[in-house]
Motif scaffolding. Structure first.
Motif, PDB file in Angstrom:
ATOM      1  N   SER A  26      20.942 -59.081  30.883  1.00  0.00           N
ATOM      2  CA  SER A  26      19.963 -58.129  30.360  1.00  0.00           C
ATOM      3  C   SER A  26      19.140 -57.523  31.488  1.00  0.00           C
ATOM      4  O   SER A  26      18.976 -58.109  32.539  1.00  0.00           O
ATOM      5  N   THR A  27      18.653 -56.303  31.233  1.00  0.00           N
ATOM      6  CA  THR A  27      17.755 -55.663  32.195  1.00  0.00           C
ATOM      7  C   THR A  27      16.344 -55.793  31.651  1.00  0.00           C
ATOM      8  O   THR A  27      16.136 -55.839  30.447  1.00  0.00           O
ATOM      9  N   SER A  28      15.403 -55.794  32.551  1.00  0.00           N
ATOM     10  CA  SER A  28      14.030 -55.933  32.086  1.00  0.00           C
ATOM     11  C   SER A  28      13.565 -54.607  31.513  1.00  0.00           C
ATOM     12  O   SER A  28      13.787 -53.544  32.075  1.00  0.00           O
ATOM     13  N   VAL A  29      12.946 -54.671  30.363  1.00  0.00           N
ATOM     14  CA  VAL A  29      12.438 -53.490  29.678  1.00  0.00           C
ATOM     15  C   VAL A  29      10.950 -53.690  29.460  1.00  0.00           C
ATOM     16  O   VAL A  29      10.504 -54.772  29.099  1.00  0.00           O
ATOM     17  N   ILE A  30      10.180 -52.642  29.692  1.00  0.00           N
ATOM     18  CA  ILE A  30       8.741 -52.696  29.489  1.00  0.00           C
ATOM     19  C   ILE A  30       8.451 -52.039  28.148  1.00  0.00           C
ATOM     20  O   ILE A  30       8.977 -50.974  27.835  1.00  0.00           O
ATOM     21  N   ILE A  35      10.326 -42.782  28.713  1.00  0.00           N
ATOM     22  CA  ILE A  35       9.782 -41.830  29.679  1.00  0.00           C
ATOM     23  C   ILE A  35      10.593 -40.547  29.572  1.00  0.00           C
ATOM     24  O   ILE A  35      11.820 -40.577  29.578  1.00  0.00           O
ATOM     25  N   ILE A  36       9.897 -39.419  29.473  1.00  0.00           N
ATOM     26  CA  ILE A  36      10.554 -38.113  29.413  1.00  0.00           C
ATOM     27  C   ILE A  36      10.234 -37.398  30.724  1.00  0.00           C
ATOM     28  O   ILE A  36       9.079 -37.300  31.123  1.00  0.00           O
ATOM     29  N   ASP A  37      11.277 -36.893  31.392  1.00  0.00           N
ATOM     30  CA  ASP A  37      11.060 -36.222  32.672  1.00  0.00           C
ATOM     31  C   ASP A  37      11.012 -34.699  32.499  1.00  0.00           C
ATOM     32  O   ASP A  37      11.080 -34.185  31.393  1.00  0.00           O
ATOM     33  N   ARG A  38      10.895 -33.977  33.602  1.00  0.00           N
ATOM     34  CA  ARG A  38      10.759 -32.516  33.572  1.00  0.00           C
ATOM     35  C   ARG A  38      12.040 -31.798  33.151  1.00  0.00           C
ATOM     36  O   ARG A  38      12.035 -30.605  32.918  1.00  0.00           O
ATOM     37  N   GLN A  47      11.312 -51.157  35.074  1.00  0.00           N
ATOM     38  CA  GLN A  47      10.649 -51.144  36.387  1.00  0.00           C
ATOM     39  C   GLN A  47      11.320 -50.140  37.319  1.00  0.00           C
ATOM     40  O   GLN A  47      10.656 -49.434  38.061  1.00  0.00           O
ATOM     41  N   GLU A  48      12.641 -50.078  37.280  1.00  0.00           N
ATOM     42  CA  GLU A  48      13.368 -49.173  38.158  1.00  0.00           C
ATOM     43  C   GLU A  48      13.049 -47.705  37.836  1.00  0.00           C
ATOM     44  O   GLU A  48      12.811 -46.894  38.734  1.00  0.00           O
ATOM     45  N   VAL A  49      13.015 -47.359  36.561  1.00  0.00           N
ATOM     46  CA  VAL A  49      12.690 -45.986  36.159  1.00  0.00           C
ATOM     47  C   VAL A  49      11.249 -45.652  36.542  1.00  0.00           C
ATOM     48  O   VAL A  49      10.962 -44.550  37.013  1.00  0.00           O
TER      49      VAL A  49
END
Length: 163
Positions: A26-30, A35-38, A47-49
């Motif tokens: 599993s990857t860590s999820v907060i 998150i929406i980008d431009r 954490q990576e995003v």
């Protein structure tokens, strides 16, 4: 037959291996919204995003409006960023993700104060953009015509000047 201590040891070993495999896969999820980008892309909040996309480029959906063209439903979204600039995103029929509205650079990444549907034209919006702090223009209203969503047209309507 297993003794109680052997069964306990086997159960604890199995549980430990299960825990290690789950944490590895599993990857860590907060917790929180994506998150929406431009570019109107949605990202899972990890954490990576968070490291890759700076806070100033995290948008929130400010408004959402549906319209119909040629019996196809579209959705126009206005994203707002922490510096008050806005980006317009278009959800096309049968797509899972929105796309940044193209060919409207005159209003994209500007301070969009208001986005409202034109009362008489179903695929047309009035977009009010705040003028540059250093310029003479207080704000400008534009007509955003989406009757052909692949080739939107932006027309200046009215410009309000500073005194």
């Amino acid at each position: 037959m297993l003794t109680f201590s052997q069964a306990t040891a086997l159960a604890l070993t199995s549980l430990s291996l299960y825990g290690v495999s789950i944490s590895t896969l599993s990857t860590s999820v907060i917790a929180g919204e994506p998150i929406i980008d431009r570019n109107c892309r949605y990202h899972v909040r990890t954490q990576e995003v968070l490291r890759q996309i700076p806070q100033r480029n995290h948008a929130r959906v400010f408004s959402t409006s549906q319209f119909q063209v040629n019996n196809q439903k579209y959705v126009l979204q206005l994203l707002k960023f922490p510096n008050s600039t806005g980006v317009l995103c278009l959800w096309k029929p049968h797509t899972r993700l929105p796309q940044r509205l193209k060919d409207v650079s005159i209003i994209q990444d500007k301070v969009i104060e208001k986005l409202e549907k034109h009362p008489d034209q179903p695929a047309t919006y009035i977009v009010t953009v705040k003028g540059d702090e250093s310029g003479d223009i207080l704000n400008t209203a534009y007509r955003l015509n989406l009757t052909n969503p692949e080739q939107p047209k932006v027309t200046p309507l009215i410009r309000v000047y500073k005194k």
